[in-house]
Scaffold this motif. Structure first.
Motif, PDB file in Angstrom:
ATOM      1  N   LEU A  98      -1.422   5.797  -8.528  1.00  9.81           N
ATOM      2  CA  LEU A  98      -1.123   6.649  -7.544  1.00  9.81           C
ATOM      3  C   LEU A  98      -2.207   6.703  -6.643  1.00  9.81           C
ATOM      4  O   LEU A  98      -3.311   6.977  -6.801  1.00  9.81           O
ATOM      5  CB  LEU A  98      -1.040   8.119  -8.221  1.00  9.81           C
ATOM      6  N   ASN A  99      -1.585   6.433  -5.356  1.00  6.26           N
ATOM      7  CA  ASN A  99      -2.662   6.278  -4.260  1.00  6.26           C
ATOM      8  C   ASN A  99      -3.868   7.286  -4.087  1.00  6.26           C
ATOM      9  O   ASN A  99      -5.010   7.222  -4.082  1.00  6.26           O
ATOM     10  CB  ASN A  99      -1.853   5.780  -2.929  1.00  6.26           C
ATOM     11  N   GLU A 100      -3.083   8.672  -3.900  1.00  4.48           N
ATOM     12  CA  GLU A 100      -3.948   9.585  -3.728  1.00  4.48           C
ATOM     13  C   GLU A 100      -4.955  10.060  -5.071  1.00  4.48           C
ATOM     14  O   GLU A 100      -6.096  10.280  -4.534  1.00  4.48           O
ATOM     15  CB  GLU A 100      -3.119  10.782  -3.479  1.00  4.48           C
ATOM     16  N   SER A 145       2.585   6.007  -3.115  1.00  8.46           N
ATOM     17  CA  SER A 145       1.857   7.058  -2.404  1.00  8.46           C
ATOM     18  C   SER A 145       2.869   8.301  -2.614  1.00  8.46           C
ATOM     19  O   SER A 145       4.361   8.030  -2.812  1.00  8.46           O
ATOM     20  CB  SER A 145       1.722   6.625  -0.985  1.00  8.46           C
ATOM     21  N   THR A 177       4.056  10.046  -0.505  1.00 12.22           N
ATOM     22  CA  THR A 177       4.938  10.016   0.821  1.00 12.22           C
ATOM     23  C   THR A 177       6.129   9.115   0.606  1.00 12.22           C
ATOM     24  O   THR A 177       7.498   9.383   0.672  1.00 12.22           O
ATOM     25  CB  THR A 177       4.390   9.377   1.960  1.00 12.22           C
ATOM     26  N   TRP A 178       5.730   8.208  -0.233  1.00  8.30           N
ATOM     27  CA  TRP A 178       7.076   7.093  -0.794  1.00  8.30           C
ATOM     28  C   TRP A 178       7.936   7.884  -1.672  1.00  8.30           C
ATOM     29  O   TRP A 178       8.920   7.813  -1.782  1.00  8.30           O
ATOM     30  CB  TRP A 178       6.419   5.781  -1.140  1.00  8.30           C
ATOM     31  N   ASN A 200      -5.170  15.376   0.868  1.00  2.44           N
ATOM     32  CA  ASN A 200      -4.043  14.786   1.015  1.00  2.44           C
ATOM     33  C   ASN A 200      -3.093  14.720  -0.286  1.00  2.44           C
ATOM     34  O   ASN A 200      -1.983  14.785  -0.352  1.00  2.44           O
ATOM     35  CB  ASN A 200      -4.460  13.263   1.185  1.00  2.44           C
ATOM     36  N   ASP A 202       0.893  -1.358   0.061  1.00  2.00           N
ATOM     37  CA  ASP A 202       0.024   0.055   0.042  1.00  2.00           C
ATOM     38  C   ASP A 202       0.877   1.153  -0.116  1.00  2.00           C
ATOM     39  O   ASP A 202       0.453   2.405  -0.263  1.00  2.00           O
ATOM     40  CB  ASP A 202      -0.846   0.085   1.294  1.00  2.00           C
ATOM     41  N   GLU A 203       2.102   0.941   0.638  1.00  2.00           N
ATOM     42  CA  GLU A 203       2.824   2.387   0.605  1.00  2.00           C
ATOM     43  C   GLU A 203       3.677   2.740  -0.974  1.00  2.00           C
ATOM     44  O   GLU A 203       3.967   3.893  -0.859  1.00  2.00           O
ATOM     45  CB  GLU A 203       4.089   2.122   1.463  1.00  2.00           C
ATOM     46  N   GLY A 262       0.505  15.847  -0.428  1.00  2.00           N
ATOM     47  CA  GLY A 262       1.517  15.263  -1.267  1.00  2.00           C
ATOM     48  C   GLY A 262       2.151  15.862  -2.452  1.00  2.00           C
ATOM     49  O   GLY A 262       3.709  15.717  -2.379  1.00  2.00           O
TER      50      GLY A 262
END
Length: 368
Positions: A261-263, A62, A64-65, A303, A58-59, A307
């Motif tokens: 992309l997660n977001e 993101s 963040t990663w 978010n 899941d990371e 990000g």
């Protein structure tokens, strides 16, 4: 950001046969002190690669990663400058081939940074459509729902559109892969250490940039499987990271998700839940679900903004490190500067001092 002018014409590198060969071990050998300097650099590189390996799928992708990945290559590039200073290898003693490789790689990295910054700005602009939709949904009035739907449709269209600069970036990335075939070094132990360090930082940079390019272009075609020889102490950490990340990204592409992309995927999920509600009338039964989904969309949009802002700062920081190191190299290659240094008998000292000062500047940037 703007690309620095390249004083050297683009040069074609060796054919793409096996660009991942080991630096030739023949010739002068590294002293124990030089080996220690090189081993310390490679140990730091291995540790950064291990830290980049996500604890869970899941990371991956993101922001963040991605921000951590960009910070990681920035720190490794600054370590190369520290290695140059520690080896006391002044720029004026570099072989012309090393200079050409360094300048060619740096200008390609500046191009890639510009492309990434362009895509980040584009995603920020598309997120404005989500914010407009949220503004229309504040009153929960059916007459504003048509406007909200239009804004969300605009977000989806903008997000799905392709950025020409990212498409060009893919070509630059191909050229950067070619630059992994570094020139052989003969009769220079320090030169071998420099080329080995440049190989490590370039492999890490090419991998991270290929992941970004795949995510931003919504295509897995530019994901790379780089084959690094076991002779490098950081090779196991790199292979573990590359396998973990690439496999998960390919799974996401094959699943038909709106975005890898997660977001962006979080926003799309909220939009899908809202659409059936706002396309009809919101009655008492639907009101609780409506408010919950509006809140989720608001959080997802926030978010995304946060990000993108953090990633933009890190891309700009990397751009500045590359640009500064490139400018320092060019400033020490000017004929008038070299002649002046020879006249005063202080060529090596002055160049070393400039490099040492540059390392200090980069270290400050890293600490910030």
């Amino acid at each position: 950001m703007s690309r620095a002018q390249d004083p050297h014409p683009n040069k074609s590198f060796f054919p793409f046969g096996n660009p991942f060969r080991m630096i030739s071990p023949k010739g002068s050998r590294l002293s124990p002190q030089q080996l220690t300097i090189l081993h310390e650099f490679e140990a730091k590189l291995a540790e950064r690669l291990r830290k980049l390996t996500p604890k869970s799928k899941d990371e991956i992708l993101s922001f963040t990663w991605m921000t951590s990945a960009m910070a990681s290559i920035r720190e490794t590039h600054s370590d190369v400058l520290t290695l140059i200073a520690d080896l006391e290898l002044p720029v004026t003693d570099w072989d012309d081939k090393w200079k050409d490789v360094y300048l060619d790689i740096s200008v390609k990295l500046l191009d890639i940074c510009n492309a990434f910054s362009s895509e980040i700005s584009r995603l920020n602009q598309s997120n404005l459509s989500v914010k407009c939709a949220l503004h229309s949904l504040e009153s929960a009035s059916p007459k504003h729902f048509i406007r909200a739907c239009s804004s969300l449709d605009s977000w989806r269209q903008l997000t799905n559109s392709r950025n020409p600069r990212i498409e060009k970036c893919l070509t630059v990335l191909d050229d950067l892969v070619g630059s992994l075939d570094l020139p052989k070094v003969k009769n220079s132990a320090k030169g071998k250490a420099l080329m080995q360090a440049m190989y490590g930082v370039t492999v890490q940079t090419v991998f991270v940039c290929s992941v970004f390019a795949a995510a931003f272009s919504a295509s897995p075609k530019k994901l790379l499987n780089l084959d690094v020889a076991d002779v490098y102490s950081w090779a196991p950490a790199f292979r573990s990271l590359q396998t973990f990340v690439n496999e998960e990204i390919r799974v996401r592409f094959s699943s038909g998700r709106f975005s890898v992309l997660n977001e962006l995927e979080a926003i799309d999920a909220s939009v899908k839940e809202l659409y059936p509600i706002i396309q009809g009338s919101v009655d008492t039964v639907k009101m609780e679900s409506y408010q919950h989904n509006v809140h989720k969309l608001s959080n997802a949009s926030g978010n995304l903004s946060q990000g993108l802002d953090l990633l933009a700062k890190e891309v700009d920081g990397f751009f500045q490190v590359v640009l500064t190191s490139r400018d320092t190299l060019l400033s020490n290659l000017r004929p008038d500067k070299i002649v002046n240094e020879r006249v005063h008998g202080s060529k090596n000292c002055s160049v070393y001092q400039v490099l040492f000062g540059l390392v200090k500047i980069v270290q400050v940037c890293v600490n910030e």
